[in-house]
Design a protein around this motif. Structure first.
Motif: not given
Length: 395
Positions: A79-85, A305-308, A322-323, A329-333
């Motif tokens: 959630i921290d990462d998504l919010a910052d993104f 399980d964290g897979h995107v 995401i682990r 980062q996965i999304w933009t790179e």
């Protein structure tokens, strides 16, 4: 996602999206589909566990939790990462999200971080206390899945009494002031239930209904023969448009959307072109802003399980976990070539899609359906019901 009420009944005008600047962090939720930056709405399937056994479950939900579910601390880090993104909306789904005991904590944390948190649920577990808890969190919306009235819904849900419990969940949400809407997946077995669903949202004063076209994923991949024919799809969309218009003409405005078949956009436009050319021109501008299917761009999915994934139906192709790398980062790179291609998929689609005059406003429709039926992710979407004449560049 095609806003039938927004487009056909003129509840949204082109200027409504333009005056907000069309950036995700500035737009109200009902205009997010017209955002320019396409920051992804993220579906987080927080658990694989579910108390029902729905015939068309895309997640292959089970009675118990999936392997290596993200724990609470990992969820907060996500959630921290998504919010910052800058993710504008976090949709908490499952399985059945309310099976997970820390759902209130995670949803509340998302709201605290500035995101709009919504849940997608079968509604059967929303008792009075749960509804009060969800209200206290500040949830923006609760979407409850129904696939017809009692006998039809209970058959699809694999549990007798599921309809009654879902109705109770709806009333409990309404009693505490939570906005609640319905989700209905259309197929041959329940298409005749659509008028009854419209009657239900009118009688119960439910403000929103989303009609989902069938996607061939999860247990839904076994229902390909239950999908509507092209002619049946056209009839169903016309019925949805007609009933939406009837409600609005009676002063009973409801938000009505169709989901997962972006052929609905051109189809609605062509109908308006015959009935109201002036409004048709405005709708065409809105459809261009919408840009059609946004799997891998305007919507993404994180599994239990964290897979995107590109969306909630793409569980056979993970772009990373995401682990190991944050979602942002996965999304933009992207390290996966498919994700790169999906972000520019109009360059890769084949068959009728490649030369379709509506490609810019449909986005090539659903690649998952094409792959499920043909084995080729870039083949034309078999659920596109537009005729060759309707998609011709010389129409």
């Amino acid at each position: 996602m095609i806003g039938i009420s927004k487009l056909y009944c003129a509840t949204v005008e082109p200027s409504d999206a333009l005056r907000y600047g069309r950036h995700s962090n500035q737009l109200p939720s009902h205009l997010l589909q017209f955002s320019k930056d396409k920051k992804p709405v993220v579906v987080w399937n927080i658990t694989r566990a579910c108390n029902l056994k729905c015939a068309h479950c895309y997640a292959h939900a089970t009675s118990g939790a999936g392997n290596r579910e993200l724990d609470t601390s990992e969820g907060r880090k996500l959630i921290d990462d998504l919010a910052d993104f800058g993710v504008p909306v976090l949709l908490l789904s499952g399985g059945e999200p309310l099976v997970r005991k820390d759902l209130p904590e995670l949803a509340s944390y998302a709201v605290e971080k500035g995101m709009r948190a919504v849940i997608s649920t079968n509604g059967t577990l929303i008792n009075q206390q749960t509804a009060k808890t969800l209200k206290s969190i500040g949830l923006s919306y609760v979407g409850i899945s129904l696939d017809g009235m009692q006998s039809v819904n209970d058959h699809f849900r694999g549990m007798q009494g599921a309809f009654s419990k879902a109705m109770e969940g709806i009333r409990n949400c309404q009693d505490v002031g939570i906005k609640v809407g319905l989700r209905f997946t259309i197929n041959k077995r329940n298409v005749t239930e659509i008028p009854k669903i419209f009657d239900l949202i009118e009688e119960m004063e439910i403000p929103r209904i989303c009609f989902y076209h069938l996607v061939y994923a999860g247990r839904g991949s076994k229902l390909i023969e239950e999908d509507l024919t092209h002619e049946q799809s056209r009839q169903a969309v016309d019925l949805i448009i007609d009933r939406t218009q009837k409600l609005h003409s009676a002063g009973k405005s409801k938000e009505v959307l169709t989901v997962d078949n972006h052929a609905d956009g051109p189809y609605l436009y062509l109908r308006l072109l015959r009935e109201n050319p002036e409004r048709a021109a405005e709708v065409l501008e809105l459809l261009k802003m919408n840009e059609g299917n946004n799997s891998g761009r305007g919507i993404g999915c994180v599994s239990w399980d964290g897979h995107v994934y590109a969306d909630q139906f793409w569980r056979h192709h993970s772009f990373g976990n995401i682990r190991q790398r944050p979602f942002s980062q996965i999304w933009t790179e992207p390290e996966d070539p498919l994700l790169l291609q999906l972000k520019e998929k109009k360059k890769f689609v084949q068959g009728r899609c490649a030369t379709c005059r509506w490609l810019d406003i449909c986005g090539g429709n659903f690649r998952v359906r094409a792959e499920a039926l043909t084995g080729n992710v870039w083949a034309e979407d078999p659920a596109c019901y537009l005729s060759d004449e309707e998609i011709s560049q010389t129409l």
